[in-house]
Motif scaffolding. Structure first.
Motif, PDB file in Angstrom:
ATOM      1  N   PHE A  10      42.011 -14.983 -23.453  1.00  9.82           N
ATOM      2  CA  PHE A  10      43.091 -14.739 -22.514  1.00  9.82           C
ATOM      3  C   PHE A  10      43.800 -16.038 -22.123  1.00  9.82           C
ATOM      4  N   LEU A  11      43.031 -17.103 -21.946  1.00  3.58           N
ATOM      5  CA  LEU A  11      43.596 -18.370 -21.491  1.00  3.58           C
ATOM      6  C   LEU A  11      44.344 -19.135 -22.583  1.00  3.58           C
ATOM      7  N   ILE A  12      43.950 -18.952 -23.829  1.00  2.00           N
ATOM      8  CA  ILE A  12      44.450 -19.797 -24.918  1.00  2.00           C
ATOM      9  C   ILE A  12      45.975 -19.948 -24.964  1.00  2.00           C
ATOM     10  N   PRO A  13      46.766 -18.866 -24.851  1.00  2.35           N
ATOM     11  CA  PRO A  13      48.224 -19.042 -24.990  1.00  2.35           C
ATOM     12  C   PRO A  13      48.839 -20.009 -23.978  1.00  2.35           C
ATOM     13  N   SER A  14      48.213 -20.163 -22.816  1.00  3.57           N
ATOM     14  CA  SER A  14      48.809 -20.994 -21.765  1.00  3.57           C
ATOM     15  C   SER A  14      48.180 -22.382 -21.660  1.00  3.57           C
ATOM     16  N   LEU A  15      47.234 -22.700 -22.546  1.00  2.50           N
ATOM     17  CA  LEU A  15      46.512 -23.972 -22.425  1.00  2.50           C
ATOM     18  C   LEU A  15      47.293 -25.148 -23.022  1.00  2.50           C
ATOM     19  N   PRO A  16      47.121 -26.345 -22.444  1.00  4.13           N
ATOM     20  CA  PRO A  16      47.651 -27.561 -23.080  1.00  4.13           C
ATOM     21  C   PRO A  16      46.971 -27.770 -24.431  1.00  4.13           C
ATOM     22  N   ARG A  17      47.576 -28.578 -25.289  1.00  4.12           N
ATOM     23  CA  ARG A  17      47.113 -28.723 -26.667  1.00  4.12           C
ATOM     24  C   ARG A  17      45.635 -29.089 -26.778  1.00  4.12           C
ATOM     25  N   GLU A  19      43.123 -28.843 -24.591  1.00  3.58           N
ATOM     26  CA  GLU A  19      42.251 -27.783 -24.095  1.00  3.58           C
ATOM     27  C   GLU A  19      42.231 -26.606 -25.066  1.00  3.58           C
ATOM     28  N   LYS A  20      43.398 -26.306 -25.639  1.00  3.66           N
ATOM     29  CA  LYS A  20      43.484 -25.207 -26.600  1.00  3.66           C
ATOM     30  C   LYS A  20      42.625 -25.487 -27.828  1.00  3.66           C
ATOM     31  N   ALA A  21      42.613 -26.732 -28.283  1.00  2.00           N
ATOM     32  CA  ALA A  21      41.796 -27.105 -29.447  1.00  2.00           C
ATOM     33  C   ALA A  21      40.317 -26.858 -29.168  1.00  2.00           C
ATOM     34  N   PHE A  22      39.877 -27.223 -27.974  1.00  2.00           N
ATOM     35  CA  PHE A  22      38.485 -27.001 -27.592  1.00  2.00           C
ATOM     36  C   PHE A  22      38.184 -25.510 -27.485  1.00  2.00           C
ATOM     37  N   ALA A  23      39.087 -24.746 -26.867  1.00  2.00           N
ATOM     38  CA  ALA A  23      38.888 -23.305 -26.698  1.00  2.00           C
ATOM     39  C   ALA A  23      38.807 -22.600 -28.049  1.00  2.00           C
ATOM     40  N   GLN A  24      39.669 -22.975 -28.977  1.00  2.00           N
ATOM     41  CA  GLN A  24      39.645 -22.363 -30.303  1.00  2.00           C
ATOM     42  C   GLN A  24      38.368 -22.710 -31.058  1.00  2.00           C
ATOM     43  N   ALA A  25      37.885 -23.910 -30.845  1.00  2.00           N
ATOM     44  CA  ALA A  25      36.625 -24.308 -31.472  1.00  2.00           C
ATOM     45  C   ALA A  25      35.466 -23.463 -30.935  1.00  2.00           C
ATOM     46  N   LEU A  26      35.487 -23.176 -29.645  1.00  2.00           N
ATOM     47  CA  LEU A  26      34.451 -22.328 -29.057  1.00  2.00           C
ATOM     48  C   LEU A  26      34.486 -20.918 -29.634  1.00  2.00           C
ATOM     49  N   LEU A  27      35.685 -20.373 -29.813  1.00  2.00           N
ATOM     50  CA  LEU A  27      35.810 -19.032 -30.370  1.00  2.00           C
ATOM     51  C   LEU A  27      35.302 -18.970 -31.811  1.00  2.00           C
ATOM     52  N   GLU A  28      35.585 -20.028 -32.564  1.00  2.00           N
ATOM     53  CA  GLU A  28      35.164 -20.060 -33.961  1.00  2.00           C
ATOM     54  C   GLU A  28      33.663 -20.265 -34.112  1.00  2.00           C
ATOM     55  N   ASN A  29      33.057 -21.033 -33.200  1.00  2.00           N
ATOM     56  CA  ASN A  29      31.622 -21.313 -33.298  1.00  2.00           C
ATOM     57  C   ASN A  29      31.016 -21.464 -31.909  1.00  2.00           C
ATOM     58  N   PRO A  30      30.777 -20.352 -31.197  1.00  2.00           N
ATOM     59  CA  PRO A  30      30.263 -20.411 -29.825  1.00  2.00           C
ATOM     60  C   PRO A  30      28.908 -21.109 -29.716  1.00  2.00           C
ATOM     61  N   GLU A  31      28.091 -20.982 -30.772  1.00  2.00           N
ATOM     62  CA  GLU A  31      26.748 -21.560 -30.703  1.00  2.00           C
ATOM     63  C   GLU A  31      26.763 -23.088 -30.699  1.00  2.00           C
ATOM     64  N   ALA A  32      27.876 -23.678 -31.156  1.00  2.00           N
ATOM     65  CA  ALA A  32      27.928 -25.142 -31.263  1.00  2.00           C
ATOM     66  C   ALA A  32      27.738 -25.825 -29.916  1.00  2.00           C
ATOM     67  N   ILE A  33      28.220 -25.200 -28.864  1.00  2.00           N
ATOM     68  CA  ILE A  33      28.146 -25.821 -27.544  1.00  2.00           C
ATOM     69  C   ILE A  33      26.713 -25.980 -27.059  1.00  2.00           C
ATOM     70  N   THR A  34      25.804 -25.188 -27.599  1.00  2.00           N
ATOM     71  CA  THR A  34      24.422 -25.219 -27.106  1.00  2.00           C
ATOM     72  C   THR A  34      23.661 -26.470 -27.549  1.00  2.00           C
ATOM     73  N   HIS A  35      24.138 -27.149 -28.599  1.00  2.00           N
ATOM     74  CA  HIS A  35      23.392 -28.321 -29.073  1.00  2.00           C
ATOM     75  C   HIS A  35      24.240 -29.584 -29.202  1.00  2.00           C
ATOM     76  N   LEU A  36      25.522 -29.505 -28.817  1.00  2.00           N
ATOM     77  CA  LEU A  36      26.375 -30.678 -28.896  1.00  2.00           C
ATOM     78  C   LEU A  36      26.610 -31.277 -27.510  1.00  2.00           C
ATOM     79  N   THR A  37      26.634 -32.600 -27.447  1.00  2.00           N
ATOM     80  CA  THR A  37      26.965 -33.264 -26.192  1.00  2.00           C
ATOM     81  C   THR A  37      28.471 -33.170 -25.949  1.00  2.00           C
ATOM     82  N   LEU A  38      28.885 -33.552 -24.760  1.00  2.00           N
ATOM     83  CA  LEU A  38      30.309 -33.536 -24.427  1.00  2.00           C
ATOM     84  C   LEU A  38      31.094 -34.408 -25.408  1.00  2.00           C
ATOM     85  N   ALA A  39      30.585 -35.608 -25.692  1.00  2.00           N
ATOM     86  CA  ALA A  39      31.269 -36.516 -26.606  1.00  2.00           C
ATOM     87  C   ALA A  39      31.334 -35.942 -28.017  1.00  2.00           C
ATOM     88  N   ASP A  40      30.222 -35.307 -28.438  1.00  2.00           N
ATOM     89  CA  ASP A  40      30.167 -34.717 -29.783  1.00  2.00           C
ATOM     90  C   ASP A  40      31.184 -33.597 -29.948  1.00  2.00           C
TER      91      ASP A  40
END
Length: 279
Positions: A10-17, A19-40
């Motif tokens: 829902f948020l993606i269309p209104s996000l800055p570039r 933030e949108k890149a991060f949101a799209q990455a989450l949609l493509e691979n939600p499990e990635a956030i569980t083992h990656l640090t903020l910097a990663d």
């Protein structure tokens, strides 16, 4: 999991570039956030630490750690929904898929429900007249709502002709409500009618999927839907289920909250309709 993904989509269309890149990455691979640090994850998603933190706060979390914890818990629950397309299925398989898609559409729409429903209901209760605007199959939803409110004796309208829509919109004023149904919020006729209605001082309510669309420029109270769809071409077959759901909520809320007893009127109207039945 599914609620988080619904909010992110829902948020993606209104996000800055970034933030949108991060949101799209989450949609493509939600499990990635569980083992990656903020910097990663900032590096992997071509975003930045600051942008990710802003996105987390936009979702209602204090920071990346809270979002990571929420995703970890959601994945453990295992409630992610995988949409199934209609292919060479027999009718029983189609029956099950359509049923599940409709149920999921209602659940997704509930995820986006907020205090604006109360605002919309209050506006309808105080309205001198209620007018519905839509085109195509959205007009069918408007006609459905018109028939409901008309039976209550409420001054209202729903026209398919664009000239009549513009005429009605131009004759609205303070105390009137204009309610539009438009899935993408980009129907030229509906946007123009709502623009006219808002200019004339009417309260404008829209039922739409987008949190960034032309229709929202002229909307005082947006009500958002989120569909789980069995799309064939561009025919999004479950979107009207969400529209009707919201219109039913507003109709029943109107009956129960309005300080007026509609039971006699409804019985009388039903009696008039029954006279047309063949015995």
């Amino acid at each position: 999991m599914n609620e988080l993904l619904v909010k992110i989509r829902f948020l993606i269309p209104s996000l800055p570039r970034a933030e949108k890149a991060f949101a799209q990455a989450l949609l493509e691979n939600p499990e990635a956030i569980t083992h990656l640090t903020l910097a990663d994850i900032a590096r992997e998603s071509n975003s930045s630490d600051a942008s990710i933190i802003r996105f987390c706060k936009r979702l209602g979390y204090h920071g990346y750690s809270d979002l990571k914890q929420a995703f970890t818990a959601a994945i453990a629950e295992g409630d992610e929904v995988h949409e199934e397309e209609i292919e060479s299925d027999d009718v029983n398989d189609i029956l099950k898929k359509v049923f599940q898609s409709n149920v999921q559409t209602l659940q997704n729409t509930m995820v986006l429900a907020n205090e604006r429903y109360k605002d919309a209901l209050d506006a309808l209760i105080d309205a001198k007249a209620i007018h519905f605007f839509g085109v195509g199959d959205a007009f069918a939803a408007c006609q459905f709502a018109f028939m409901k409110f008309c039976r209550l004796g409420i001054p209202c309208s729903s026209y398919s002709d664009v000239m009549l829509q513009y005429t009605i919109a131009d004759n609205l004023g303070p105390g009137d409500v204009a309610l539009a149904v438009s899935y993408e919020g980009r129907s030229r006729n509906v946007v123009q009618a709502m623009k006219i209605a808002k200019k004339r001082g009417a309260t404008t309510i829209s039922i739409t999927k987008m949190n960034k669309s032309p229709l929202l420029r002229y909307t005082d109270i947006p009500l958002f839907i989120s569909i789980s769809d069995l799309t064939v071409g561009r025919d999004k077959v479950t979107r009207r289920v969400a529209d009707q759901f919201i219109l039913d909520v507003l109709y029943l809320g109107y009956i129960t909250k309005k300080k007026q007893d509609f039971s006699k009127r409804l019985k009388r109207t039903q009696g008039a309709i029954d006279c047309n039945k063949i015995m």
